[in-house]
Design an enzyme around this catalytic site. Structure first.
Site, mmCIF file in Angstrom:
data_model
loop_
_atom_site.group_PDB
_atom_site.id
_atom_site.type_symbol
_atom_site.label_atom_id
_atom_site.label_comp_id
_atom_site.label_asym_id
_atom_site.label_seq_id
_atom_site.Cartn_x
_atom_site.Cartn_y
_atom_site.Cartn_z
ATOM 1 N N ASP A 227 0.793 -1.172 -0.019
ATOM 2 C CA ASP A 227 0.042 0.026 -0.166
ATOM 3 C C ASP A 227 0.901 1.419 -0.034
ATOM 4 O O ASP A 227 1.889 1.432 0.499
ATOM 5 C CB ASP A 227 -0.838 0.013 1.198
ATOM 6 N N GLU B 170 1.792 -0.133 -4.763
ATOM 7 C CA GLU B 170 0.819 0.739 -5.342
ATOM 8 C C GLU B 170 1.474 2.050 -5.428
ATOM 9 O O GLU B 170 1.560 2.547 -4.788
ATOM 10 C CB GLU B 170 -0.247 0.778 -4.183
#
Ligand SMILES: *[C@@H]1O[C@H](CO)[C@@H](O)[C@H](O)[C@H]1NC(C)=O
Ligand SMILES: *[C@@H]1O[C@H](CO)[C@@H](O)[C@H](O)[C@H]1NC(C)=O
Ligand SMILES: *[C@@H]1O[C@H](CO)[C@@H](O)[C@H](O)[C@H]1NC(C)=O
Length: 512
Positions: free
Chosen positions: A212, A248
């Site tokens: 993330d 990401e």
């Protein structure tokens, strides 16, 4: 030649770019906010038997419980500790899920939130999924433990302490993302805490990580952390296998940070993919499907072997993150099925299928004011189980796009076409296109406002095939359309613009 290939193959399997999916599998599905118990069941009863290679799960570590608004999905992106104890379940349930999924050849990919802890304004308390305490005034997380020394505040140069300018790479990585306490990942101590957490998950048996907010971490720090990860558990994976890494990084072009800064570390989420594909399918900005002929690197995307691709993700399906209004979701079911079908038929990138929960969208001045709503849950905040209806769809507010016949059948199509080149491209210079995968599969789309009636070269062996969009092969018959391929490899396709699903796909495993 064969011997040489055999010698080379183990080398390919050891890289962090390799998804580690079981032989012949070619996609994963994001079971967003599902409980571990439900994922274990789904691996055994559906994903394994239906060709899916793995599951991206929601963050498994302890996180903040947010009560205003009440239990939003984004509370899971506010870590409190690295205990495996989240809204989806506890460590015992997590371990059981990983074991059961691995045992049926469906591997687990963890959403790893390591850039930050919870919001700086949360204050002092223990409103967390396992009751661990925190005091954001002191940047204190005793159950890791982290203290003020472990955060980036002294490095950030903005007055707010937040990221203010995405042209400034230093801000994007040293300041707070939406006020989340930003970890100092260059510190050996912090790297150790993070890698201890990730290695614990690897030892339990996970196959890789979605990292993330990677853009908000320095590539050198990411590289150091990835380098410290254990090899995968040899109970399920070949000795020496590296965890699959997909980072990401939202890079639509024009910012201070490029996806290429990360594509040497692991794969990168290619956000341009869904944004552009949505624009094409919606026919916005003069785009048409005929332009997809050079889809992939030809559109300015990352190299295929570095890209993780998707039509929508949990952020941009509700207007967060990148892509804007062109992103297709289950709310636009007809176009969505075509877009996911195109993604799964096309060889570019490694695909992730989205599986969502529904929520009541409510647009006020173009923004969905319900974009925060968490998973289907009871009044006490506990997530509702997935229920399965008689027609195999899901209940209790779970959408289960991966169970839609058109989407699951295209995941199978991709497995059948694995390793085959894109062949026999055809288009009408508008929105009717077709292409094959070697001599094993062929797909035809009609996204024009007129009927389609064409004979195309499929490259497939002669015979009668079941369309896997309108139905599928069951026993010795087709439940949907039948397509006859001549001895010359040609077939006639008639697709009305008013058809429920204006596309047709055939492959050799659906031949009568
Ligand atoms: C945290 O700091 C804020 C002001 O910055 C203050 O209002 C609040 O009382 C403090 N909380 C604690 C628990 O010290
Ligand atoms: C895995 O490989 C390492 C190094 O090559 C070796 O020492 C070890 O014994 C192997 N383990 C298994 C289970 O084969
Ligand atoms: C929450 O409520 C549901 C439904 O009433 C119940 O089944 C569940 O056990 C409750 N969970 C907790 C943690 O109290």
């Amino acid at each position: 030649m064969t011997l040489l290939l055999l010698l080379l193959l183990p080398g390919l399997c050891t890289a962090q770019f390799n998804p580690n999916v079981a032989c012949g599998k070619t996609s994963i599905v994001h079971l967003f906010e599902w409980r571990w118990e439900d994922i274990a069941e789904e691996c055994e009863r559906y994903l394994g038997p239906n060709g899916f290679g793995g599951v991206q799960i929601s963050p498994p570590n302890e996180h903040l419980i947010v009560t205003n608004p009440y239990r939003p999905w984004w509370e899971r992106y506010q870590p409190i500790s690295y205990k495996i104890c989240s809204r989806s379940g506890d460590e015992e349930q997590f371990t059981d899920m990983v074991t059961r999924c691995n045992n049926v050849g469906v591997y687990i990919y963890v959403d790893a939130v390591i850039n930050h802890m919870c919001g700086a304004g949360v204050g002092k308390g223990s409103s967390s999924t396992c009751g661990s305490t925190y005091d954001t005034n002191l940047s204190s997380f005793p159950n890791v433990p982290y203290s003020r020394l472990d955060f980036n505040d002294d490095k950030c140069k903005t007055t707010s302490g937040n990221i203010e300018d995405y042209q400034d790479a230093d801000q994007v990585r040293s300041c707070r993302l939406v006020n989340l306490l930003d970890l100092a990942l260059e510190k050996d101590y912090v790297r150790n805490k993070v890698t201890d957490y990730l290695n614990k998950l690897i030892d339990i048996g996970v196959a890789g990580f979605r990292i993330d907010a990677s853009k908000h971490m320095w590539p050198g720090d990411m590289q150091a952390i990835v380098g410290r990860l254990n090899n995968l558990n040899t109970q399920w994976f070949p000795n020496g296998s590296r965890p699959f890494i997909f980072q990401e990084v939202i890079d639509m072009g024009g910012e201070g940070i490029s996806a290429y800064e990360y594509s040497g570390i692991g794969r990168v989420t290619e956000f341009k993919y869904g944004g552009k594909l949505g624009t094409v399918m919606r026919k916005w900005n003069g785009e048409k499907m005929a332009y997809l002929k050079n889809w992939g690197e030809g559109w300015g995307f990352l190299p295929s072997d570095r890209a993780l691709v998707f039509v929508d993700n949990h952020d941009n399906q509700r207007g967060h993150g990148a892509g804007g209004a062109s992103i297709l979701t289950f709310f636009d079911a007809r176009l969505y099925k075509m877009a996911v079908g195109f993604m799964l038929a096309h060889p570019y990138g490694f695909p992730r299928v989205m599986s969502s929960f529904s929520w009541p969208r409510s647009f006020v001045e173009g923004k969905d004011i319900n974009d925060w709503i968490g998973p289907p849950s009871y009044g006490n905040g506990s997530t509702k189980a997935i229920t399965i209806n008689e027609d195999t769809t899901c209940g209790n507010g779970w959408v289960c796009e991966h169970r839609w016949r058109q989407i699951n059948n295209m995941a199978i199509f991709r497995n059948v076409a694995n390793g085959q080149a894109l062949t026999n491209w055809w288009d009408n210079a508008e929105n009717q296109v077709a292409f094959g995968r070697g001599n094993v599969g062929f797909i035809v789309f009609n996204n024009d406002n007129r009927d389609m009636d064409v004979t195309l070269n499929t490259g497939l062996p002669a015979g009668t095939y079941c369309d896997v969009i309108s139905g599928q092969k069951e026993g010795s018959r087709c439940t949907g359309k039948q397509i006859t391929v001549s001895s010359a490899g040609t077939a006639h396709f008639k697709i009305r613009s008013s058809d429920d699903d204006p596309f047709v796909a055939i492959h050799i495993n659906a031949k009568l």
